[in-house]
Motif scaffolding. Structure first.
Motif, mmCIF file in Angstrom:
data_model
loop_
_atom_site.group_PDB
_atom_site.id
_atom_site.type_symbol
_atom_site.label_atom_id
_atom_site.label_comp_id
_atom_site.label_asym_id
_atom_site.label_seq_id
_atom_site.Cartn_x
_atom_site.Cartn_y
_atom_site.Cartn_z
ATOM 1 N N ALA A 130 -22.308 4.381 31.575
ATOM 2 C CA ALA A 130 -21.934 3.753 32.855
ATOM 3 C C ALA A 130 -20.669 4.402 33.416
ATOM 4 C CB ALA A 130 -21.742 2.252 32.677
ATOM 5 N N LEU A 131 -19.698 4.649 32.545
ATOM 6 C CA LEU A 131 -18.470 5.323 32.969
ATOM 7 C C LEU A 131 -18.786 6.733 33.461
ATOM 8 C CD1 LEU A 131 -15.008 5.357 32.180
ATOM 9 C CD2 LEU A 131 -16.046 7.284 31.012
ATOM 10 N N ALA A 132 -19.624 7.457 32.733
ATOM 11 C CA ALA A 132 -19.994 8.820 33.130
ATOM 12 C C ALA A 132 -20.678 8.805 34.487
ATOM 13 C CB ALA A 132 -20.905 9.448 32.067
ATOM 14 N N HIS A 133 -21.526 7.832 34.719
ATOM 15 C CA HIS A 133 -22.196 7.734 36.015
ATOM 16 C C HIS A 133 -21.186 7.464 37.130
ATOM 17 C CE1 HIS A 133 -25.405 7.057 38.860
ATOM 18 N NE2 HIS A 133 -24.851 5.897 39.179
ATOM 19 N N ARG A 134 -20.264 6.510 36.877
ATOM 20 C CA ARG A 134 -19.241 6.158 37.866
ATOM 21 C C ARG A 134 -18.347 7.336 38.209
ATOM 22 N NH1 ARG A 134 -18.220 1.876 34.638
ATOM 23 N NH2 ARG A 134 -16.239 2.695 33.884
ATOM 24 N N LEU A 135 -17.837 8.019 37.181
ATOM 25 C CA LEU A 135 -16.805 9.027 37.404
ATOM 26 C C LEU A 135 -17.329 10.450 37.536
ATOM 27 C CD1 LEU A 135 -13.888 7.946 35.037
ATOM 28 C CD2 LEU A 135 -14.082 7.630 37.496
ATOM 29 N N PHE A 136 -18.444 10.755 36.896
ATOM 30 C CA PHE A 136 -18.853 12.155 36.813
ATOM 31 C C PHE A 136 -20.095 12.488 37.619
ATOM 32 C CE2 PHE A 136 -17.335 11.293 32.245
ATOM 33 C CZ PHE A 136 -16.017 11.257 32.635
ATOM 34 N N THR A 137 -21.119 11.654 37.577
ATOM 35 C CA THR A 137 -22.369 12.038 38.243
ATOM 36 C C THR A 137 -22.421 11.606 39.699
ATOM 37 O OG1 THR A 137 -23.535 10.080 37.436
ATOM 38 C CG2 THR A 137 -23.679 12.075 36.103
ATOM 39 N N ASP A 139 -19.970 11.849 41.707
ATOM 40 C CA ASP A 139 -19.066 12.728 42.449
ATOM 41 C C ASP A 139 -19.664 14.128 42.508
ATOM 42 O OD1 ASP A 139 -17.028 14.242 43.504
ATOM 43 O OD2 ASP A 139 -15.482 13.417 42.207
ATOM 44 N N ALA A 140 -19.984 14.582 43.710
ATOM 45 C CA ALA A 140 -20.591 15.907 43.895
ATOM 46 C C ALA A 140 -19.618 17.022 43.528
ATOM 47 C CB ALA A 140 -21.067 16.064 45.340
ATOM 48 N N GLN A 141 -18.331 16.731 43.403
ATOM 49 C CA GLN A 141 -17.335 17.766 43.103
ATOM 50 C C GLN A 141 -17.228 18.068 41.604
ATOM 51 O OE1 GLN A 141 -15.966 19.599 45.297
ATOM 52 N NE2 GLN A 141 -16.385 18.450 47.143
ATOM 53 N N VAL A 142 -17.836 17.219 40.742
ATOM 54 C CA VAL A 142 -17.760 17.458 39.304
ATOM 55 C C VAL A 142 -18.799 18.500 38.926
ATOM 56 C CG1 VAL A 142 -18.051 16.449 37.012
ATOM 57 C CG2 VAL A 142 -16.838 15.168 38.790
ATOM 58 N N ARG A 143 -18.322 19.621 38.361
ATOM 59 C CA ARG A 143 -19.214 20.714 37.991
ATOM 60 C C ARG A 143 -19.644 20.630 36.527
ATOM 61 N NH1 ARG A 143 -16.098 25.700 38.373
ATOM 62 N NH2 ARG A 143 -15.480 25.150 36.287
ATOM 63 N N ASN A 144 -18.693 20.292 35.633
ATOM 64 C CA ASN A 144 -18.996 20.331 34.210
ATOM 65 C C ASN A 144 -18.269 19.208 33.491
ATOM 66 O OD1 ASN A 144 -20.189 21.472 31.890
ATOM 67 N ND2 ASN A 144 -18.295 22.564 31.409
ATOM 68 N N VAL A 145 -18.966 18.593 32.525
ATOM 69 C CA VAL A 145 -18.401 17.532 31.699
ATOM 70 C C VAL A 145 -18.712 17.856 30.243
ATOM 71 C CG1 VAL A 145 -18.469 15.073 31.127
ATOM 72 C CG2 VAL A 145 -18.777 15.805 33.505
ATOM 73 N N ARG A 146 -17.678 17.850 29.414
ATOM 74 C CA ARG A 146 -17.867 18.005 27.967
ATOM 75 C C ARG A 146 -17.190 16.827 27.293
ATOM 76 N NH1 ARG A 146 -16.656 23.821 25.498
ATOM 77 N NH2 ARG A 146 -15.808 22.357 24.012
ATOM 78 N N ALA A 147 -17.977 16.051 26.559
ATOM 79 C CA ALA A 147 -17.440 14.868 25.886
ATOM 80 C C ALA A 147 -17.433 15.094 24.386
ATOM 81 C CB ALA A 147 -18.265 13.641 26.234
ATOM 82 N N PHE A 148 -16.349 14.671 23.761
ATOM 83 C CA PHE A 148 -16.198 14.731 22.316
ATOM 84 C C PHE A 148 -15.961 13.304 21.843
ATOM 85 C CE2 PHE A 148 -14.678 18.570 24.299
ATOM 86 C CZ PHE A 148 -15.314 19.575 23.576
ATOM 87 N N PHE A 149 -16.814 12.817 20.943
ATOM 88 C CA PHE A 149 -16.729 11.430 20.487
ATOM 89 C C PHE A 149 -16.002 11.368 19.154
ATOM 90 C CE2 PHE A 149 -20.282 11.753 23.365
ATOM 91 C CZ PHE A 149 -19.980 10.746 24.256
ATOM 92 N N SER A 150 -15.036 10.484 19.074
ATOM 93 C CA SER A 150 -14.202 10.361 17.886
ATOM 94 C C SER A 150 -14.997 9.767 16.732
ATOM 95 C CB SER A 150 -13.007 9.466 18.201
ATOM 96 O OG SER A 150 -12.283 9.189 17.032
ATOM 97 N N VAL A 151 -14.897 10.417 15.573
ATOM 98 C CA VAL A 151 -15.482 9.857 14.361
ATOM 99 C C VAL A 151 -14.398 9.323 13.435
ATOM 100 C CG1 VAL A 151 -17.594 11.226 14.445
ATOM 101 C CG2 VAL A 151 -15.604 12.128 13.263
ATOM 102 N N LYS A 152 -13.160 9.768 13.655
ATOM 103 C CA LYS A 152 -12.036 9.281 12.859
ATOM 104 C C LYS A 152 -10.742 9.611 13.591
ATOM 105 C CE LYS A 152 -9.562 9.988 8.543
ATOM 106 N NZ LYS A 152 -9.396 10.885 7.401
ATOM 107 N N ARG A 153 -9.852 8.653 13.625
ATOM 108 C CA ARG A 153 -8.520 8.898 14.190
ATOM 109 C C ARG A 153 -7.580 9.162 13.025
ATOM 110 N NH1 ARG A 153 -5.263 4.460 17.663
ATOM 111 N NH2 ARG A 153 -4.750 3.648 15.617
ATOM 112 N N ALA A 154 -7.198 10.412 12.833
ATOM 113 C CA ALA A 154 -6.341 10.801 11.734
ATOM 114 C C ALA A 154 -4.864 10.527 12.033
ATOM 115 C CB ALA A 154 -6.535 12.277 11.395
#
Length: 163
Positions: A130-137, A139-154
């Motif tokens: 939902a956030l990705a749709h709101r902020l990234f898709t 908006d026609a100005q967003v060209r590229n999105v790379r998401a990294f999901f946390s598996v551990k906060r060291a």
């Protein structure tokens, strides 16, 4: 380049800032004892540091891990955003939308590479979508999105090292 009206910070100011970064709930009496000044002087110094912008705000930092255990949710993502156009207006517009979203914890304009790096905290993957749709898709100005999901906060910190 000289900064006008720059306040000089002495050793006591630096020690107070270091102590407050560790725990902002210290009383003026306890802080004063640590830096060997009176509580009234300590209060005045902290007020000056706040008034002059050295202390932006005092907050309570919650544990996403503990909340996830209790509430059954929690997903942290670091997201790189590249825009099609890098005019000041387009960058400012995206930044304004990102910082207005409650699930965006941090928004960094970076260079080189992507235009922005966001740290987002969402309930789960559908909330991220939902956030990705709101902020990234939307908006026609967003060209590229790379998401990294946390598996551990060291490590997570908010302290700025003070010599």
């Amino acid at each position: 380049m000289t900064i006008q009206n720059a306040t000089e910070l002495d050793a006591i100011d630096l020690k107070l800032l270091t102590l407050l970064q560790q725990d902002a709930t210290w009383s003026h009496q306890a802080l004063a004892d640590q830096v060997h000044i009176s509580p009234a002087t300590c209060h005045r110094r902290i007020k000056r540091l706040r008034d002059e912008g050295f202390i932006e705000r005092q907050v309570c930092i919650l544990s996403p891990h503990r909340l996830a255990q209790t509430m059954g949710w929690g997903l942290t993502a670091l997201v790189e955003i590249s825009l099609d156009v890098q005019t000041q207006e387009v960058l400012d517009a995206f930044e304004a939308r990102a910082v207005a979203d409650a699930e965006v914890q941090q928004c960094w304009r970076v260079s080189p590479g992507p235009d922005f790096v966001l740290v987002v905290q969402v309930r789960d993957m559908p909330a991220y979508q939902a956030l990705a749709h709101r902020l990234f898709t939307q908006d026609a100005q967003v060209r590229n999105v790379r998401a990294f999901f946390s598996v551990k906060r060291a490590k997570f910190g908010t302290q700025i090292p003070i010599a």
